[in-house]
Motif scaffolding. Structure first.
Motif, mmCIF file in Angstrom:
data_model
loop_
_atom_site.group_PDB
_atom_site.id
_atom_site.type_symbol
_atom_site.label_atom_id
_atom_site.label_comp_id
_atom_site.label_asym_id
_atom_site.label_seq_id
_atom_site.Cartn_x
_atom_site.Cartn_y
_atom_site.Cartn_z
ATOM 1 N N ILE A 49 -22.145 43.673 -73.231
ATOM 2 C CA ILE A 49 -21.518 43.336 -74.500
ATOM 3 C C ILE A 49 -22.531 43.296 -75.660
ATOM 4 O O ILE A 49 -22.182 43.574 -76.797
ATOM 5 N N ASP A 50 -23.781 42.969 -75.347
ATOM 6 C CA ASP A 50 -24.811 42.852 -76.371
ATOM 7 C C ASP A 50 -25.411 44.226 -76.675
ATOM 8 O O ASP A 50 -26.010 44.856 -75.800
ATOM 9 N N LYS A 51 -25.249 44.667 -77.899
ATOM 10 C CA LYS A 51 -25.704 46.010 -78.289
ATOM 11 C C LYS A 51 -27.211 46.183 -78.092
ATOM 12 O O LYS A 51 -27.668 47.235 -77.634
ATOM 13 N N ASP A 52 -27.992 45.161 -78.422
ATOM 14 C CA ASP A 52 -29.447 45.263 -78.275
ATOM 15 C C ASP A 52 -29.864 45.425 -76.812
ATOM 16 O O ASP A 52 -30.724 46.242 -76.497
ATOM 17 N N TYR A 53 -29.260 44.647 -75.930
ATOM 18 C CA TYR A 53 -29.551 44.794 -74.502
ATOM 19 C C TYR A 53 -29.131 46.173 -74.013
ATOM 20 O O TYR A 53 -29.841 46.822 -73.245
ATOM 21 N N PHE A 54 -27.949 46.623 -74.440
ATOM 22 C CA PHE A 54 -27.473 47.928 -74.000
ATOM 23 C C PHE A 54 -28.436 49.029 -74.418
ATOM 24 O O PHE A 54 -28.811 49.888 -73.616
ATOM 25 N N GLU A 55 -28.845 48.996 -75.680
ATOM 26 C CA GLU A 55 -29.756 50.035 -76.167
ATOM 27 C C GLU A 55 -31.112 49.970 -75.463
ATOM 28 O O GLU A 55 -31.703 51.008 -75.151
ATOM 29 N N ALA A 56 -31.594 48.752 -75.195
ATOM 30 C CA ALA A 56 -32.875 48.604 -74.498
ATOM 31 C C ALA A 56 -32.812 49.170 -73.081
ATOM 32 O O ALA A 56 -33.729 49.871 -72.637
ATOM 33 N N GLN A 57 -31.716 48.886 -72.369
ATOM 34 C CA GLN A 57 -31.618 49.422 -71.010
ATOM 35 C C GLN A 57 -31.415 50.923 -71.022
ATOM 36 O O GLN A 57 -31.852 51.614 -70.115
ATOM 37 N N GLU A 58 -30.758 51.452 -72.044
ATOM 38 C CA GLU A 58 -30.615 52.914 -72.152
ATOM 39 C C GLU A 58 -31.984 53.574 -72.299
ATOM 40 O O GLU A 58 -32.250 54.601 -71.681
ATOM 41 N N GLU A 59 -32.856 52.982 -73.112
ATOM 42 C CA GLU A 59 -34.211 53.518 -73.272
ATOM 43 C C GLU A 59 -34.988 53.406 -71.955
ATOM 44 O O GLU A 59 -35.698 54.330 -71.574
ATOM 45 N N ARG A 60 -34.843 52.275 -71.288
ATOM 46 C CA ARG A 60 -35.501 52.096 -69.989
ATOM 47 C C ARG A 60 -35.002 53.143 -68.999
ATOM 48 O O ARG A 60 -35.785 53.737 -68.252
ATOM 49 N N TRP A 61 -33.693 53.368 -68.980
ATOM 50 C CA TRP A 61 -33.085 54.347 -68.078
ATOM 51 C C TRP A 61 -33.608 55.753 -68.356
ATOM 52 O O TRP A 61 -33.975 56.480 -67.439
ATOM 53 N N LYS A 62 -33.653 56.120 -69.621
ATOM 54 C CA LYS A 62 -34.149 57.455 -69.993
ATOM 55 C C LYS A 62 -35.592 57.636 -69.562
ATOM 56 O O LYS A 62 -35.961 58.681 -69.019
ATOM 57 N N ALA A 63 -36.424 56.618 -69.802
ATOM 58 C CA ALA A 63 -37.829 56.703 -69.405
ATOM 59 C C ALA A 63 -37.960 56.774 -67.882
ATOM 60 O O ALA A 63 -38.755 57.560 -67.362
ATOM 61 N N TYR A 64 -37.170 55.996 -67.184
ATOM 62 C CA TYR A 64 -37.241 55.975 -65.714
ATOM 63 C C TYR A 64 -36.802 57.307 -65.122
ATOM 64 O O TYR A 64 -37.477 57.848 -64.248
ATOM 65 N N THR A 65 -35.691 57.844 -65.586
ATOM 66 C CA THR A 65 -35.209 59.094 -65.000
ATOM 67 C C THR A 65 -36.069 60.279 -65.416
ATOM 68 O O THR A 65 -36.204 61.229 -64.650
ATOM 69 N N ALA A 66 -36.654 60.220 -66.581
ATOM 70 C CA ALA A 66 -37.576 61.293 -66.987
ATOM 71 C C ALA A 66 -38.802 61.285 -66.082
ATOM 72 O O ALA A 66 -39.283 62.327 -65.652
ATOM 73 N N GLN A 67 -39.297 60.099 -65.750
ATOM 74 C CA GLN A 67 -40.455 59.960 -64.877
ATOM 75 C C GLN A 67 -40.127 60.462 -63.479
ATOM 76 O O GLN A 67 -40.926 61.173 -62.883
ATOM 77 N N ILE A 68 -38.967 60.142 -62.965
ATOM 78 C CA ILE A 68 -38.565 60.598 -61.631
ATOM 79 C C ILE A 68 -38.538 62.121 -61.572
ATOM 80 O O ILE A 68 -39.022 62.717 -60.644
ATOM 81 N N ARG A 69 -37.967 62.743 -62.599
ATOM 82 C CA ARG A 69 -37.861 64.197 -62.601
ATOM 83 C C ARG A 69 -39.244 64.855 -62.583
ATOM 84 O O ARG A 69 -39.408 65.910 -62.002
ATOM 85 N N LEU A 70 -40.229 64.248 -63.209
ATOM 86 C CA LEU A 70 -41.566 64.823 -63.218
ATOM 87 C C LEU A 70 -42.206 64.777 -61.838
ATOM 88 O O LEU A 70 -43.024 65.604 -61.496
ATOM 89 N N GLU A 71 -41.823 63.791 -61.036
ATOM 90 C CA GLU A 71 -42.402 63.643 -59.702
ATOM 91 C C GLU A 71 -41.786 64.572 -58.685
ATOM 92 O O GLU A 71 -42.358 64.800 -57.639
ATOM 93 N N VAL A 72 -40.613 65.101 -58.954
ATOM 94 C CA VAL A 72 -39.901 65.912 -57.970
ATOM 95 C C VAL A 72 -40.557 67.266 -57.818
ATOM 96 O O VAL A 72 -41.081 67.868 -58.649
#
Length: 72
Positions: A49-72
């Protein structure tokens, strides 16, 4: 607010979820549950419900999945 580490969700999912299960997190927060579900191969739906938390986790998610793809 209390951030839970992805390792906690990994532990929970490994004991209580099985392949093909869908995880619903109605308090997504920093996205640790999302990352753990992704690593476990589980389907995931999260709400925040909190926009700031949502946006922060979206950035975390993007960084995490980008990192995973580089390792594959």
């Amino acid at each position: 607010p209390t951030q839970k580490p992805a390792a906690l969700y990994t532990w929970i999912y490994s004991r209580y979820a099985k392949p093909g299960d869908k995880i619903l997190d109605t308090h997504l927060g920093s996205g640790s549950s999302r990352i753990a579900a992704y690593n476990a191969g589980l389907d995931f739906v999260g709400c925040e419900i909190d926009k700031d938390y949502f946006e922060a986790q979206e950035e975390r998610w993007k960084a995490y999945t980008a990192q995973i793809r580089l390792e594959v």
